[in-house]
Design a protein around this motif. Sequence first.
Motif, PDB file in Angstrom:
ATOM      1  N   HIS A   1     -50.068  31.334 -76.807  1.00 26.21           N
ATOM      2  CA  HIS A   1     -51.356  31.612 -76.170  1.00 26.21           C
ATOM      3  C   HIS A   1     -52.074  30.389 -75.613  1.00 26.21           C
ATOM      4  O   HIS A   1     -52.827  30.522 -74.652  1.00 26.21           O
ATOM      5  N   TYR A   2     -51.884  29.222 -76.217  1.00 22.56           N
ATOM      6  CA  TYR A   2     -52.586  28.044 -75.687  1.00 22.56           C
ATOM      7  C   TYR A   2     -52.308  27.813 -74.194  1.00 22.56           C
ATOM      8  O   TYR A   2     -53.250  27.587 -73.431  1.00 22.56           O
ATOM      9  N   PRO A   3     -51.039  27.881 -73.776  1.00 23.71           N
ATOM     10  CA  PRO A   3     -50.792  27.597 -72.355  1.00 23.71           C
ATOM     11  C   PRO A   3     -51.567  28.525 -71.418  1.00 23.71           C
ATOM     12  O   PRO A   3     -52.032  28.110 -70.364  1.00 23.71           O
ATOM     13  N   ARG A   4     -51.738  29.786 -71.844  1.00 23.20           N
ATOM     14  CA  ARG A   4     -52.463  30.754 -71.010  1.00 23.20           C
ATOM     15  C   ARG A   4     -53.938  30.407 -70.852  1.00 23.20           C
ATOM     16  O   ARG A   4     -54.590  30.848 -69.915  1.00 23.20           O
ATOM     17  N   LEU A   5     -54.456  29.664 -71.831  1.00 23.81           N
ATOM     18  CA  LEU A   5     -55.901  29.394 -71.834  1.00 23.81           C
ATOM     19  C   LEU A   5     -56.319  28.494 -70.685  1.00 23.81           C
ATOM     20  O   LEU A   5     -57.460  28.517 -70.251  1.00 23.81           O
ATOM     21  N   PHE A   6     -55.397  27.669 -70.233  1.00 26.95           N
ATOM     22  CA  PHE A   6     -55.785  26.636 -69.277  1.00 26.95           C
ATOM     23  C   PHE A   6     -55.243  26.888 -67.877  1.00 26.95           C
ATOM     24  O   PHE A   6     -54.973  25.955 -67.133  1.00 26.95           O
ATOM     25  N   GLU A   7     -55.101  28.162 -67.542  1.00 23.83           N
ATOM     26  CA  GLU A   7     -54.678  28.482 -66.180  1.00 23.83           C
ATOM     27  C   GLU A   7     -55.691  27.903 -65.202  1.00 23.83           C
ATOM     28  O   GLU A   7     -56.892  28.022 -65.394  1.00 23.83           O
ATOM     29  N   GLY A   8     -55.194  27.223 -64.194  1.00 16.53           N
ATOM     30  CA  GLY A   8     -56.102  26.629 -63.210  1.00 16.53           C
ATOM     31  C   GLY A   8     -56.571  25.237 -63.595  1.00 16.53           C
ATOM     32  O   GLY A   8     -57.383  24.631 -62.913  1.00 16.53           O
ATOM     33  N   GLU A   9     -56.104  24.719 -64.750  1.00 16.33           N
ATOM     34  CA  GLU A   9     -56.415  23.335 -65.128  1.00 16.33           C
ATOM     35  C   GLU A   9     -55.086  22.642 -65.407  1.00 16.33           C
ATOM     36  O   GLU A   9     -54.681  22.521 -66.567  1.00 16.33           O
ATOM     37  N   PRO A  10     -54.423  22.197 -64.348  1.00 14.92           N
ATOM     38  CA  PRO A  10     -53.034  21.734 -64.459  1.00 14.92           C
ATOM     39  C   PRO A  10     -52.827  20.674 -65.544  1.00 14.92           C
ATOM     40  O   PRO A  10     -51.835  20.727 -66.283  1.00 14.92           O
ATOM     41  N   ASP A  11     -53.771  19.760 -65.686  1.00 12.89           N
ATOM     42  CA  ASP A  11     -53.572  18.692 -66.658  1.00 12.89           C
ATOM     43  C   ASP A  11     -53.558  19.239 -68.083  1.00 12.89           C
ATOM     44  O   ASP A  11     -52.647  18.972 -68.867  1.00 12.89           O
ATOM     45  N   MET A  12     -54.578  20.019 -68.417  1.00 13.20           N
ATOM     46  CA  MET A  12     -54.649  20.604 -69.756  1.00 13.20           C
ATOM     47  C   MET A  12     -53.515  21.597 -69.978  1.00 13.20           C
ATOM     48  O   MET A  12     -52.943  21.679 -71.068  1.00 13.20           O
ATOM     49  N   ALA A  13     -53.201  22.353 -68.928  1.00 17.96           N
ATOM     50  CA  ALA A  13     -52.134  23.343 -69.053  1.00 17.96           C
ATOM     51  C   ALA A  13     -50.819  22.651 -69.408  1.00 17.96           C
ATOM     52  O   ALA A  13     -50.046  23.129 -70.237  1.00 17.96           O
ATOM     53  N   LYS A  14     -50.598  21.489 -68.804  1.00 17.99           N
ATOM     54  CA  LYS A  14     -49.371  20.754 -69.059  1.00 17.99           C
ATOM     55  C   LYS A  14     -49.326  20.295 -70.518  1.00 17.99           C
ATOM     56  O   LYS A  14     -48.301  20.413 -71.200  1.00 17.99           O
ATOM     57  N   GLN A  15     -50.450  19.781 -70.985  1.00 21.29           N
ATOM     58  CA  GLN A  15     -50.502  19.348 -72.387  1.00 21.29           C
ATOM     59  C   GLN A  15     -50.326  20.524 -73.342  1.00 21.29           C
ATOM     60  O   GLN A  15     -49.683  20.396 -74.389  1.00 21.29           O
ATOM     61  N   ALA A  16     -50.923  21.674 -72.971  1.00 18.61           N
ATOM     62  CA  ALA A  16     -50.792  22.863 -73.821  1.00 18.61           C
ATOM     63  C   ALA A  16     -49.341  23.331 -73.851  1.00 18.61           C
ATOM     64  O   ALA A  16     -48.810  23.688 -74.912  1.00 18.61           O
ATOM     65  N   GLU A  17     -48.698  23.312 -72.698  1.00 22.10           N
ATOM     66  CA  GLU A  17     -47.276  23.684 -72.605  1.00 22.10           C
ATOM     67  C   GLU A  17     -46.435  22.764 -73.487  1.00 22.10           C
ATOM     68  O   GLU A  17     -45.543  23.199 -74.210  1.00 22.10           O
ATOM     69  N   ASP A  18     -46.752  21.476 -73.391  1.00 24.03           N
ATOM     70  CA  ASP A  18     -46.004  20.487 -74.149  1.00 24.03           C
ATOM     71  C   ASP A  18     -46.134  20.751 -75.651  1.00 24.03           C
ATOM     72  O   ASP A  18     -45.150  20.775 -76.388  1.00 24.03           O
ATOM     73  N   LEU A  19     -47.365  21.001 -76.088  1.00 29.05           N
ATOM     74  CA  LEU A  19     -47.579  21.290 -77.507  1.00 29.05           C
ATOM     75  C   LEU A  19     -46.887  22.602 -77.898  1.00 29.05           C
ATOM     76  O   LEU A  19     -46.246  22.686 -78.956  1.00 29.05           O
TER      77      LEU A  19
END
Lengths: 476, 257
Positions: free
Chosen positions: B93-111
């Motif tokens: 679910h974390y990656p979904r939270l940051f749709e439209g915020e590429p930097d945070m989304a990338k970090q969320a994906e990584d985690l």
Amino acid sequence: MQSTSHAFKDNATRALGDAQLQKAMENVRGGFIEKRLNVVEKLPEFETLRDQARDIKNHTLAHLDLYLERWEAKVTERGGKVHWCTDAAAARDAVLEICRAAGAKTVTKGKSMVAEEIALNQHLEANGVTPVETDLGEYIIQLRDEPPSHIIAPAVHLTKEQVEADFREAHNHLPKDRSLSEPVELVSEARQVLRQRYLEADVGITGANFLVAETGSSIIVTNEGNGDLTQMLPRVHIVVTSLEKVVPTLEDVSTILRVLARSATGQEFSAYTTFSTGPKRPEDLDGPDEYHVVLLDNGRSAMLGGDFQDMLRCIRCGACMNHCPVYHAVGGHAYGWVYPGPMGAVLTPSLIGVAEAGQLPNASTFCGRCESVCPMRIPLPKMMRHWREREFERHLSPASVRMGLGAWAFFAQRPRLYGLFSGLAARALARLGGRKGRLSKLPLASGWTKYREMPAPEGKTFQQLWAERQRKGTGS
Amino acid sequence: MSDTPRKPRVGLFVTCLVDLFRPSVGFAAVKLLEDAGCAVEVPAAQTCCGQPAYNSGDRADTKTIAAQVIRAFAGFDYVVAPSGSCAAMIHAHYPRLFEGEPDMAKQAEDLAGRTHELVSFLTDVLGVTGVAAKLEGSYTYHDSCSGLREMKVKAQPRALLNSVARLERREMPESEVCCGFGGTFCVKYPDISNAMVERKAANIEGSGADLLLAGDLGCLLNMAGKLKRRGAATKARHVAEVLAGMTDTPAIGEPKG
Ligand code: SF4
């Protein structure tokens, strides 16, 4: 249909205390789940078919206007007529008008959830037209003057004994000493009573599981064969349906049909899959003289392109509710409107508003069982969460919840404070639990302790103990 | 196990419930991870995964909490939680939270890619096939929803429990059906939650097992609390306690000493 969705909580509490209902709901748990599993296990490509079914619908929804126009053109070409209706009132009136033009006194009806959605029976009755339900389940609930409690098994909330009692009361012209204890006896009695009504009816109304753009056909999927009689015998056939039912081709429909019955009743195919394409042609032996489709929007087109578009993929198989532990516990009527269970929890707020139906998407543990069985891979929990987000944004969630959540979120974002606070809480609660190691009553948590003990914390938090271990240098 | 000389660095996501209610689960997790060759650290800047906010529709607070978790667990090879539910929150679910915020989304994906549920991490990532623990008796296993459906945890705990000496498995019917906890659900809809946990408890007792095991403390508190209220003899523990051989503490909700 008048909604009581806002009173979901009270409805649910009442349902939980209803012994007959609780007994009847055992059938849902027992039957559907195992049958579905058996038939799915026998089809190795089932998961691939689910993907294909999802993709077909996604494609259709992305070009819905195009396929609807194509479909309408075909219907017209075949001599049928499409009545576009933006809301329930328009659809009710369209049906009534056709009935009046046909001089109809009685109409027979096959199962249609859209007809429930527009409260068609009440409208017809109020205007001097008698609707006769021909689906066994619908017939039973019509006798009882109840709404359906399930989208494919409308009377699933009733026990066999209740139905027997209803039949004895309603069919009092039949011998009193007849046996009615077996389901097949109930079915054959209903058939016997209904037979005459098919012949008397001036108009037959059915729903549609699918509309096929390529041919202009409507399709019904049934097990009783009542739908066929309903649409073949009367002079006029009205299909009452909604616009998301369209699919491009016959090929597409065959793919989706392969997942439909399996997901719904655990059958490989339903007993009857009937295609209707326009009225009777000169060379046809039977069929209606007129073929109408009353096509309802009622909020669906507004779902396109938004958070809830995926819900329009729904093929009304009922698998989500068959597998839902909340639905099992409270039954379909508690949901307070036409569509119960997980699909209702997503769809109902879209159709009648989140202010009225906001309880429904909240009454879920997000266990995810619905999504795991939905043949159309609709992310039901995700969309329930979307509703909760809407409610939260619009301040529709209860003030106590917002306050509690606010306080919790404040601490959760401040790890040091949080650690201090949870350390105190762990100690206080452990002390309250005493030697027993649990609490039987806890202020502010009565929702919990009314029904269960609260195991007490061990005394210190993990973070405290970990810090102690680090200080002692026993860490590796 | 890998041949690399460096031990994998694992950040333990304790979970708020283990932190507050049952630290022994956390220590059991640490032991299992260390026994399997990991270097375990516990970042102090963690509180909760954010599910209470997320599931209540409070997206703004969820994102703030998620960002805090992302920061706290930057740099670990793996992040492991003794909970399918919290692991799924971070993983799915974390990656979904940051749709439209590429930097945070990338970090969320990584985690998300580094985050695992404890037992499946041991078996599927570290290749653990057995443990040294011993426990006399029988258990029944409840498959908690998020672990089962979002993290695909089902066979792994049973496989490891199979290696616990003298412990017998007794499956209950409907082990995959929700226990009715559902986070805030159990206090928002207490009557429905009760009906669900009542049925679950009857199934647990019906199995005849001495011990109820599961991988999520929330569900366990709910089921143990219900079993106690019913006066059942069945004890409840987190699966990690048994696998780590740390069963000398009182079971969940049991008297001390
Ligand atoms: S949401 Fe899915 S499972 Fe539920 S009725 Fe619709 S298609 Fe079937």
